[in-house]
Design an enzyme around this catalytic site. Structure first.
Site, PDB file in Angstrom:
ATOM      1  N   ASP A  87      10.966  17.484   6.770  1.00 50.30           N
ATOM      2  CA  ASP A  87      11.647  17.892   8.000  1.00 50.30           C
ATOM      3  C   ASP A  87      10.718  18.622   8.948  1.00 50.30           C
ATOM      4  O   ASP A  87      10.799  18.442  10.169  1.00 50.30           O
ATOM      5  CB  ASP A  87      12.839  18.801   7.668  1.00 50.30           C
ATOM      6  CG  ASP A  87      14.097  18.015   7.356  1.00 50.30           C
ATOM      7  OD1 ASP A  87      14.049  16.769   7.353  1.00 50.30           O
ATOM      8  OD2 ASP A  87      15.143  18.649   7.101  1.00 50.30           O
ATOM      9  N   HIS A 129      17.924  25.474  14.586  1.00 47.27           N
ATOM     10  CA  HIS A 129      17.975  25.655  13.133  1.00 47.27           C
ATOM     11  C   HIS A 129      16.965  26.670  12.614  1.00 47.27           C
ATOM     12  O   HIS A 129      17.095  27.128  11.466  1.00 47.27           O
ATOM     13  CB  HIS A 129      17.724  24.327  12.417  1.00 47.27           C
ATOM     14  CG  HIS A 129      18.793  23.301  12.622  1.00 47.27           C
ATOM     15  ND1 HIS A 129      20.122  23.551  12.384  1.00 47.27           N
ATOM     16  CD2 HIS A 129      18.723  22.012  13.061  1.00 47.27           C
ATOM     17  CE1 HIS A 129      20.831  22.467  12.657  1.00 47.27           C
ATOM     18  NE2 HIS A 129      20.008  21.523  13.076  1.00 47.27           N
ATOM     19  N   GLY A 137      15.110  22.157   9.734  1.00 47.53           N
ATOM     20  CA  GLY A 137      15.719  21.131  10.561  1.00 47.53           C
ATOM     21  C   GLY A 137      14.937  20.767  11.808  1.00 47.53           C
ATOM     22  O   GLY A 137      15.512  20.668  12.897  1.00 47.53           O
ATOM     23  N   ASP A 165      25.625  20.107  19.659  1.00 47.84           N
ATOM     24  CA  ASP A 165      24.803  19.243  18.812  1.00 47.84           C
ATOM     25  C   ASP A 165      25.652  18.755  17.641  1.00 47.84           C
ATOM     26  O   ASP A 165      26.597  19.425  17.223  1.00 47.84           O
ATOM     27  CB  ASP A 165      23.622  20.076  18.302  1.00 47.84           C
ATOM     28  CG  ASP A 165      22.498  19.278  17.688  1.00 47.84           C
ATOM     29  OD1 ASP A 165      22.693  18.765  16.575  1.00 47.84           O
ATOM     30  OD2 ASP A 165      21.413  19.197  18.290  1.00 47.84           O
ATOM     31  N   HIS A 167      24.787  18.740  14.657  1.00 50.05           N
ATOM     32  CA  HIS A 167      24.518  19.632  13.533  1.00 50.05           C
ATOM     33  C   HIS A 167      24.941  21.061  13.885  1.00 50.05           C
ATOM     34  O   HIS A 167      24.794  21.500  15.025  1.00 50.05           O
ATOM     35  CB  HIS A 167      23.030  19.622  13.176  1.00 50.05           C
ATOM     36  CG  HIS A 167      22.497  18.273  12.831  1.00 50.05           C
ATOM     37  ND1 HIS A 167      21.938  17.435  13.764  1.00 50.05           N
ATOM     38  CD2 HIS A 167      22.454  17.612  11.639  1.00 50.05           C
ATOM     39  CE1 HIS A 167      21.562  16.309  13.175  1.00 50.05           C
ATOM     40  NE2 HIS A 167      21.875  16.391  11.897  1.00 50.05           N
ATOM     41  N   ASP A 254      22.813  14.101  19.684  1.00 48.54           N
ATOM     42  CA  ASP A 254      22.911  13.327  18.444  1.00 48.54           C
ATOM     43  C   ASP A 254      24.341  13.102  17.977  1.00 48.54           C
ATOM     44  O   ASP A 254      24.576  12.609  16.870  1.00 48.54           O
ATOM     45  CB  ASP A 254      22.076  13.966  17.326  1.00 48.54           C
ATOM     46  CG  ASP A 254      22.173  15.475  17.294  1.00 48.54           C
ATOM     47  OD1 ASP A 254      23.007  16.047  18.027  1.00 48.54           O
ATOM     48  OD2 ASP A 254      21.408  16.103  16.540  1.00 48.54           O
TER      49      ASP A 254
END
Length: 391
Positions: A87, A129, A137, A165, A167, A254
């Site tokens: 990541d 993140h 992330g 987002d 996430h 996203d």
């Protein structure tokens, strides 16, 4: 109205190599916005980014972590504090590139708070993140948190952070978990099915800041209408009750229905509708003080440039006509940068922007259950009735 866009091509240096977070998405966004005249509007000012200093970074990040990022930036192989992973692979110049993005977002927030601009955008930012002591992330430094810290330093008493987002905005929530001056609101795919595994509705803030975190964990497959129903059932109510002096939004793209890393089903049209709703809320609850950043988004050609060009248009003035055709010069650049990627022809997917407003029901679907869980666990902290759709 004046809008500051903090941007220059050095911000493309945040480049992890063969990695989903490819800076081409930002390059194509800015090129499209320029070709459509968004950046040439009256009142729009572009400003070069300045790198955040260690002292600025340390308002959120541990000095030992910053030192490790610097060491990794010289080419040393490092596999600690979240760095050196799939990541978050290390790359030459990582500290400088990350600090530059942080400086851009910090400057955007500072400009709006001090009145140097009415609104501001840091399109390369939104790295939500990163934790105080580690990368996570795809994020090295948490630019939204550092920007909000700056506004608090300058005297703000109430700042709202809304994260759309796909996430969960876990890093920002962590930084302000126990700070009653900051409200963090995140709408995201359920942590049961997606990284980072946090953002359940019972995450509502620390002991000194009850209600400071609001989480809407949406089921996989949520589309434009469902997402907008959830947004309007939760976000306006808590923002009106909190009365922020500034609204900061992380606008990751996203949530897109073809995004390769997630499972929501929004179109560019649904994302555009979200930006319009955020604009209206900023005007209503924060006196128009609005700072917008980018974030995630991995449909690098098909979605992100169109979504964030819509965002830039909404922040800088009038929204763009969804039927607008994309310039052939932009399509040629996109094809050259990402051969074989789907090339859209217009600024729309033909998606819907209407939704059925939430009301408590006897047979709720999965989205209604999500809405009710968030309202039941969060609304009482704001003096709101979880069962009253007027709240």
């Amino acid at each position: 109205m004046s809008t500051l866009v903090v941007w220059d091509e050095r911000l493309l240096q945040y480049d992890m190599g063969d990695h989903p977070l490819d800076p081409v998405r930002v390059e194509l966004t800015m090129d499209l916005a320029r070709r459509l005249g968004v950046l040439d509007r009256a009142g729009v000012r572009l400003e070069r980014a300045e790198q955040a200093t260690d002292a600025m970074l340390e308002t959120v990040h541990d000095p030992d972590y910053i030192a490790v990022v610097k060491a990794a930036s010289t080419g040393r192989r490092i596999n600690i504090m979240g760095l050196g992973t799939t990541d978050n692979p290390t790359f030459a110049g990582m500290h400088d590139a990350s600090a530059l993005i942080t400086g851009a977002t910090r400057r955007a927030a500072e400009a709006v708070w001090t009145g140097d601009a009415d609104r501001a955008v840091s399109i390369s930012g939104g790295l939500h993140h990163a934790m105080p002591d580690r990368a996570a992330g795809f994020c090295v430094y948490n630019d939204p948190a550092i920007a909000i810290k700056r506004v608090l330093e300058l005297g703000a008493e109430r700042v709202a952070y809304v994260d759309i987002d796909v996430h969960h905005g876990d890093g920002v929530q962590t930084v302000f978990w126990n700070d009653p001056r900051v409200l963090t609101v995140s709408l995201h795919e359920s942590p049961r099915t997606l990284f980072p595994g946090t953002g359940f509705p019972d995450e509502t803030g620390g002991p000194d800041a009850p209600g400071s975190a609001v989480n809407v964990a949406l089921p996989p497959g949520t589309d434009d209408a469902g997402w907008l129903r959830a947004f309007h059932a939760v976000v306006p109510g808590v923002l009106r009750a909190f009365r922020p002096q500034l609204l900061f939004t992380q606008c990751g793209a996203d949530t897109y229905h073809h995004d390769p890393l997630a499972n929501l089903r929004l179109t560019v049209d649904g994302q555009r509708a979200a930006y319009l709703a955020l604009r209206d809320l900023a005007q209503e609850v924060a006196g128009g003080k609005w700072v917008a950043s980018g974030g995630g988004g991995y449909a690098l050609v098909e979605c992100v440039p169109r979504a964030w060009t819509h965002l830039l248009a909404v922040v800088t003035g009038e929204e763009l006509d969804p039927a607008l055709e994309l310039p052939e010069e932009w399509r040629a650049l996109a094809s050259a940068r990402r051969p074989g990627a789907p090339l859209p022809r217009t600024m729309t997917d033909g998606g819907g922007t209407s939704y059925v407003p939430w009301v408590p029901g006897e047979s709720p679907d999965a989205i209604d259950r999500t809405i009710m869980a968030t309202r039941r666990l969060s609304f009482p902290f704001f003096g709101l009735d979880p069962h009253d759709p007027r709240d």
